[in-house]
Scaffold this motif. Structure first.
Motif, PDB file in Angstrom:
ATOM      1  N   MET A 102       0.819  -1.217   0.000  1.00 38.21           N
ATOM      2  CA  MET A 102       0.000   0.000   0.000  1.00 38.21           C
ATOM      3  C   MET A 102       0.854   1.269   0.000  1.00 38.21           C
ATOM      4  O   MET A 102       0.321   2.375   0.139  1.00 38.21           O
ATOM      5  N   GLN A 150     -12.350   6.969  -3.762  1.00 36.57           N
ATOM      6  CA  GLN A 150     -11.910   6.185  -4.916  1.00 36.57           C
ATOM      7  C   GLN A 150     -12.642   4.856  -4.915  1.00 36.57           C
ATOM      8  O   GLN A 150     -13.449   4.575  -4.035  1.00 36.57           O
ATOM      9  N   ARG A 151     -12.359   4.058  -5.946  1.00 36.26           N
ATOM     10  CA  ARG A 151     -13.003   2.769  -6.067  1.00 36.26           C
ATOM     11  C   ARG A 151     -12.110   1.663  -5.506  1.00 36.26           C
ATOM     12  O   ARG A 151     -10.919   1.623  -5.790  1.00 36.26           O
ATOM     13  N   VAL A 152     -12.696   0.778  -4.730  1.00 36.36           N
ATOM     14  CA  VAL A 152     -11.998  -0.376  -4.153  1.00 36.36           C
ATOM     15  C   VAL A 152     -12.640  -1.632  -4.746  1.00 36.36           C
ATOM     16  O   VAL A 152     -13.862  -1.718  -4.816  1.00 36.36           O
ATOM     17  N   GLU A 153     -11.809  -2.580  -5.177  1.00 31.00           N
ATOM     18  CA  GLU A 153     -12.344  -3.826  -5.745  1.00 31.00           C
ATOM     19  C   GLU A 153     -11.663  -5.038  -5.138  1.00 31.00           C
ATOM     20  O   GLU A 153     -10.439  -5.061  -4.991  1.00 31.00           O
ATOM     21  N   THR A 154     -12.460  -6.052  -4.835  1.00 31.68           N
ATOM     22  CA  THR A 154     -11.888  -7.330  -4.420  1.00 31.68           C
ATOM     23  C   THR A 154     -12.856  -8.432  -4.837  1.00 31.68           C
ATOM     24  O   THR A 154     -13.954  -8.155  -5.297  1.00 31.68           O
ATOM     25  N   PRO A 202      -5.133  -9.237  -3.118  1.00 29.79           N
ATOM     26  CA  PRO A 202      -6.391  -9.379  -3.861  1.00 29.79           C
ATOM     27  C   PRO A 202      -7.340  -8.192  -3.676  1.00 29.79           C
ATOM     28  O   PRO A 202      -8.545  -8.361  -3.566  1.00 29.79           O
ATOM     29  N   VAL A 203      -6.800  -6.994  -3.639  1.00 33.55           N
ATOM     30  CA  VAL A 203      -7.635  -5.793  -3.541  1.00 33.55           C
ATOM     31  C   VAL A 203      -6.967  -4.714  -4.380  1.00 33.55           C
ATOM     32  O   VAL A 203      -5.735  -4.681  -4.493  1.00 33.55           O
ATOM     33  N   GLN A 204      -7.799  -3.882  -5.024  1.00 28.98           N
ATOM     34  CA  GLN A 204      -7.248  -2.833  -5.877  1.00 28.98           C
ATOM     35  C   GLN A 204      -7.925  -1.502  -5.577  1.00 28.98           C
ATOM     36  O   GLN A 204      -9.128  -1.454  -5.321  1.00 28.98           O
ATOM     37  N   LEU A 205      -7.125  -0.434  -5.610  1.00 31.08           N
ATOM     38  CA  LEU A 205      -7.647   0.915  -5.368  1.00 31.08           C
ATOM     39  C   LEU A 205      -7.422   1.735  -6.629  1.00 31.08           C
ATOM     40  O   LEU A 205      -6.300   1.801  -7.144  1.00 31.08           O
ATOM     41  N   SER A 206      -8.471   2.400  -7.110  1.00 33.88           N
ATOM     42  CA  SER A 206      -8.392   3.023  -8.434  1.00 33.88           C
ATOM     43  C   SER A 206      -7.440   4.211  -8.493  1.00 33.88           C
ATOM     44  O   SER A 206      -6.744   4.391  -9.482  1.00 33.88           O
ATOM     45  N   GLU A 207      -7.377   5.027  -7.435  1.00 32.97           N
ATOM     46  CA  GLU A 207      -6.581   6.266  -7.514  1.00 32.97           C
ATOM     47  C   GLU A 207      -5.216   6.157  -6.867  1.00 32.97           C
ATOM     48  O   GLU A 207      -4.336   6.981  -7.134  1.00 32.97           O
ATOM     49  N   MET A 216      -4.048 -10.138   8.370  1.00 29.87           N
ATOM     50  CA  MET A 216      -5.055  -9.207   7.843  1.00 29.87           C
ATOM     51  C   MET A 216      -5.772  -8.471   8.968  1.00 29.87           C
ATOM     52  O   MET A 216      -6.041  -7.269   8.855  1.00 29.87           O
ATOM     53  N   TRP A 256     -10.445  -8.264   2.886  1.00 27.94           N
ATOM     54  CA  TRP A 256      -9.692  -7.488   1.885  1.00 27.94           C
ATOM     55  C   TRP A 256     -10.455  -6.242   1.488  1.00 27.94           C
ATOM     56  O   TRP A 256      -9.865  -5.167   1.295  1.00 27.94           O
ATOM     57  N   GLY A 257     -11.771  -6.378   1.385  1.00 28.93           N
ATOM     58  CA  GLY A 257     -12.570  -5.194   1.093  1.00 28.93           C
ATOM     59  C   GLY A 257     -12.425  -4.148   2.197  1.00 28.93           C
ATOM     60  O   GLY A 257     -12.247  -2.954   1.926  1.00 28.93           O
ATOM     61  N   ALA A 258     -12.485  -4.612   3.445  1.00 27.93           N
ATOM     62  CA  ALA A 258     -12.342  -3.687   4.578  1.00 27.93           C
ATOM     63  C   ALA A 258     -10.957  -3.036   4.563  1.00 27.93           C
ATOM     64  O   ALA A 258     -10.820  -1.832   4.816  1.00 27.93           O
ATOM     65  N   ILE A 259      -9.926  -3.829   4.267  1.00 28.41           N
ATOM     66  CA  ILE A 259      -8.565  -3.291   4.186  1.00 28.41           C
ATOM     67  C   ILE A 259      -8.498  -2.194   3.122  1.00 28.41           C
ATOM     68  O   ILE A 259      -7.940  -1.113   3.345  1.00 28.41           O
ATOM     69  N   GLY A 260      -9.098  -2.448   1.963  1.00 28.38           N
ATOM     70  CA  GLY A 260      -9.090  -1.452   0.892  1.00 28.38           C
ATOM     71  C   GLY A 260      -9.854  -0.188   1.282  1.00 28.38           C
ATOM     72  O   GLY A 260      -9.393   0.935   1.039  1.00 28.38           O
ATOM     73  N   ALA A 290      -7.879   1.814   3.880  1.00 33.24           N
ATOM     74  CA  ALA A 290      -6.749   2.509   3.246  1.00 33.24           C
ATOM     75  C   ALA A 290      -7.257   3.713   2.451  1.00 33.24           C
ATOM     76  O   ALA A 290      -6.636   4.789   2.471  1.00 33.24           O
ATOM     77  N   ALA A 291      -8.392   3.544   1.784  1.00 27.36           N
ATOM     78  CA  ALA A 291      -8.949   4.651   0.995  1.00 27.36           C
ATOM     79  C   ALA A 291      -9.448   5.766   1.910  1.00 27.36           C
ATOM     80  O   ALA A 291      -9.301   6.954   1.585  1.00 27.36           O
ATOM     81  N   LEU A 314      -4.755   0.058  10.178  1.00 23.32           N
ATOM     82  CA  LEU A 314      -5.354   1.036   9.264  1.00 23.32           C
ATOM     83  C   LEU A 314      -6.430   1.860   9.982  1.00 23.32           C
ATOM     84  O   LEU A 314      -6.517   3.083   9.797  1.00 23.32           O
ATOM     85  N   TYR A 316     -20.245   3.015 -10.195  1.00 27.25           N
ATOM     86  CA  TYR A 316     -19.254   3.895  -9.568  1.00 27.25           C
ATOM     87  C   TYR A 316     -19.326   5.309 -10.115  1.00 27.25           C
ATOM     88  O   TYR A 316     -19.379   6.289  -9.358  1.00 27.25           O
TER      89      TYR A 316
END
Lengths: 403, 403
Positions: free
Chosen positions: A29, B193-197, A350-355, A173, B174-178, B181-182, A180, B108
Motif C-alpha cells: 500500500m 476512490q473505487r476499491v475492488e476485491t 487481492p484488492v485494488q484501489l483506483s486512484e 489481515m 480485503w474489502g475492509a482493508i481497501g 486505506a482509501a 489502518l 461507480y
C-alpha cells in the motif's frame, strides 16, 4: 502513482509468517517498511524450504516492497537505533511471544513514551491474556485449538489442517485492519494506540458460524467433505471423467439446475423441491445427480452449467491455477525483477484501489541490503557505521560492503 | 468510548455472506451502517438455516451494529433515497454480479458524480475483469477454482471444502482493508476512490505459498492431511486415547521434543537431526513418535509438551471450543441482548484497539427496523413516509408501524 499509505513508516521486528504477512500488506500500500532482522541468519523464513535462488519460498512470498536492516536487538547500541526509528515512525509491529517485547525494551509503554503518535501492533499466537498466552503456537496448532481442524475433512476420513495458512494470513489481515483503523483515527485524535490480534482469536472468529449454529441447535458440527451443512446440492460430483463442484443455495437455482440436467420433474418432487428437504435427502439427491452427470465429461457439463447460470467449477490443481484464464485476466501474478531468480512471479494483494494503486516495486531484500542506506538517512556517520559493523551490532549485505 | 470509525457512514446494499461480513467489520469499528434490504424477504441470509429465534444463524453472525432500511431499489423513488444517502455518505458497498450495480443505477461513475469523497467498494465472485466476471460464485466454487480445495484433505481421501468460509470472510477482510486505506488516503487527498476485491482473487492469494513452491520446484503440491510439506514432525499423532497436534518447525524445537519423549538419541540420528532429513523420513519419524505417544493419554502428553515448550494441542471440537478457558479469557464470545433470543452470544472481531475499542452495541436488526428513523433523519415528512410504504417503495418492521 503512490499507494494509499505513502508517507507512513513502519518499524517491523517480526519474523516467520504472520508478522511479515501483515507488514507486506502495508508495504504493497506504499508504506515504507523497515524490516529489522537478527544478525547472521535473519528472518527464519529465509531458510524454510523449498528454496528458490537461495531464498526460502516462504520468505519470497511475503517480503517484497521492504527494506532490510540487520540489528542485534540485544545490544544497547542496537536498541538505540530502534528507538531513534520509533521517534518519528508511524507504526511498530512485533510478533514475539507474550512478554518478550517488554523484556527486550520494546514494550508498548516504552515506545509510546518516545512517540505518542505511534500505532503499536502485537500479533501473537494466543493473545495478550489467558493462561495460554505464554505458549508458542503455529497456524496448525491454532487450527486445532479453535475447532477449524475438527470440521475440516471428508465425512469418514481423518481431520485435515486447512491446506493454506488461514490463521497466519488471517491474523496478519486483522492486524492490518486494526493498524489502518488506528491510522485513520489518528488523523482525528492526533494520537496512536495499541492494536492486538492473534492466531487463536482469528481461528475462533473463522468458526463463528459453526459456534452459533451449535449454540442455536445443540447439534455438533462435523466434517462435511465438499458439502455444506445448510445447503444441498452443494459439493463435488463425479462426472464421466473428473469431479466438478456445484453450489445451489436456493430453490430457484435448483430449478435452473434441474433444467440443465433435464430432470425438471425434480422441481416439484417433494423430496427435492425445497432446500430443507434437499438437505434431509442429501444422499439420495447427490446420487441421483451423479447418475446424470456420469453421462458426460466434466468440461461438457461445466459449459452447460455455466450457460444455465449455475455456480460450478472444475476442481483446479495448483499448476492449472497458475495458467488459468481468470488468473491471467485478473493479473494476480506479477513479474518481479530479482537478481538471483529469473521469472520470479509473486501474487499481488487481492484488492485494488483506483486512484492509489497497489504495486510491487522492490523484490524481497537480501539480508541487510538496506542497513547502510537506512542508517545514512538517520544521519549516522560512515565511521560509526563501520564501528557498529565491527562490533556486530549491525550487519551489511556483502554486496553492499564498502572496500 | 467511540470506535475508530466514529462519524463514518456506510451505505450497504450487499446481501448474503461476503458483503455483510465486510460491513460488519466497519460496524464494529463504530461506523454507521445503513443496511438496505429488498422488500418482503430482505437479506437472503435471514432464512438460511439453522434458524435461531426465527432468524438465520448466518444472518445473526454478521449483521450486528447495523441499521436496516427496506427499499425497493428498482423503483425511481427508491433510487432517490439511495442517492440522497450517498450525497453525504462516506462509503458505498455492493456485492452484485458484474454489471448489475450499473444496471440498477448505482455504478461507480454515477455515485462519484454525486459525491467525489465517496469510497466505493465492489466485492464480487470473480472480479471486474476476465471472462468469468459474469459468473455467479460461492465460497466453495472459488475454493475449487483457486486450487485451495485440491490441497485440502487427507493424503489418500477425497478433497474437502475448507470447513469455514475462508473466501467469503477473507474477501470481506480485503474489502475492509481497501476501504480503510482509501479512508486514510482521503484525509490526505480529499477524494474518494473505487476499491475492488473478489472471492477468486482472495483464493489465489491464499494459495500463494503453494503457487510459488510449484514455480520454484515443479513439484505439484498435494493434500497433506494434518502434515505440512516443509516441516516434520508436524501434524496429528495418536496417543493412548485421542489425537494431538504437534508442530516442529526447526531443529532446536525438535531437540526439545526428543527430551520430552525421552528419545534424546534421535537428536544426533542422521535420519532425524535436520528438518530436511525429517521431511524425507517423515513416515518413519511419525510412526516412531506415535509409538512413544501411545503409552500415555492425550492430556498427559499435552501437559508435558507444554512444559517442554513444544507447540501442541488437543484437536478441539466445536462444543469444547465454546467453553475452552482461552476462549473465555480472550472474551471472544460477547453476550448480546436480542428481543427474541435468550443467551445470544456473538464472536467479536479478533482485533482490539486500546483507545478506540470495538464494541457490539446493537443486535442484528429486524427487517426494516430502522426504515422510519433513517428517513426521518433525512428530513422526509411523515406523510411522505406513509405514502412510500403504501406504494411498496419502502417497508417498515411491523413492530414500528404507526397506527
Amino acid at each position: 502513482m503512490p499507494g494509499p499509505l505513502q508517507g507512513i513508516r513502519v518499524i517491523d521486528i517480526t519474523t516467520n509468517i504472520s508478522g511479515p504477512s501483515l507488514t507486506m500488506i502495508l508495504a504493497d500500500m506504499g508504506a515504507e517498511i523497515i524490516k529489522i532482522e537478527k544478525p547472521k541468519i535473519g528472518d527464519d523464513s529465509r531458510k524454510m524450504g523449498p528454496l528458490w535462488g537461495g531464498e526460502g519460498v516462504y520468505y519470497l512470498h511475503i517480503n517484497r516492497n521492504k527494506r532490510s536492516i540487520v540489528i542485534d536487538l540485544k545490544s544497547e547500541e542496537g536498541k538505540e537505533i530502534v528507538y531513534d526509528l520509533v521517534k518519528d515512525g508511524d507504526v511498530f509491529v512485533e510478533n514475539f511471544r507474550f512478554g518478550k517485547a517488554e523484556q527486550l525494551g520494546f514494550g508498548y509503554e516504552t515506545l509510546k513514551a518516545l512517540n505518542d503518535e505511534l500505532v503499536y501492533c502485537s500479533l501473537s499466537a494466543y493473545g495478550q491474556v489467558g493462561e495460554k498466552r505464554h505458549k508458542p503456537g503455529y497456524d496448525a496448532i491454532a487450527q486445532a485449538e479453535s475447532g477449524i481442524m475438527s470440521i475440516n475433512g471428508t465425512k469418514d476420513g481423518g481431520v485435515a489442517r486447512v491446506g493454506v495458512s488461514v490463521l497466519d494470513q488471517g491474523s496478519a489481515m486483522w492486524g492490518a485492519i486494526g493498524i489502518l483503523a488506528a491510522l485513520y483515527n489518528r488523523t482525528q485524535s492526533g494520537k496512536g494506540q495499541r492494536v492486538e490480534t492473534s492466531l487463536f482469536e482469528t481461528g475462533i472468529f473463522w468458526t463463528g458460524y459453526h459456534l452459533l449454529a451449535y449454540m442455536a441447535t445443540g447439534v455438533e458440527p462435523v466434517k462435511m467433505g465438499t458439502n455444506h451443512a445448510s445447503f444441498a446440492p452443494y459439493g463435488a460430483f463425479e462426472t464421466k471423467d473428473e469431479q466438478i463442484m456445484i453450489g445451489i443455495s436456493n430453490d430457484s437455482l435448483f430449478a435452473k439446475l434441474c433444467k440443465v440436467l433435464e430432470r425438471e420433474d425434480w422441481i416439484a418432487d417433494s423430496r427435492f423441491s425445497k432446500n430443507l428437504a434437499r438437505v434431509q435427502n442429501r444422499e439420495l439427491l447427490n446420487s441421483s445427480i451423479e447418475e446424470v452427470l456420469k453421462t458426460k465429461s466434466a468440461n461438457a457439463w461445466i459449459e452447460q452449467l455455466e450457460n444455465g447460470g449455475i455456480p460450478s467449477s472444475i476442481i483446479l490443481k495448483i499448476p492449472s491455477v497458475i495458467t488459468s484464464p481468470q488468473t491471467e485476466s485478473t493479473q494476480m501474478l506479477i513479474d518481479v525483477d530479482h537478481p538471483n531468480i529469473e521469472n520470479l512471479r509473486l501474487p499481488r494483494l487481492p484488492v485494488q484501489l483506483s486512484e492509489t494503486p497497489l504495486e510491487i516495486t522492490k523484490s524481497p531484500p537480501f539480508l541487510g541490503e538496506d542497513t547502510i542506506s537506512i542508517l545514512e538517512e538517520r544521519g549516522v556517520a560512515p565511521d560509526t557505521i563501520r564501528e557498529l559493523v565491527e562490533k556486530g551490532v549491525i550487519q551489511v549485505h556483502s554486496k553492499y560492503v564498502e572496500n
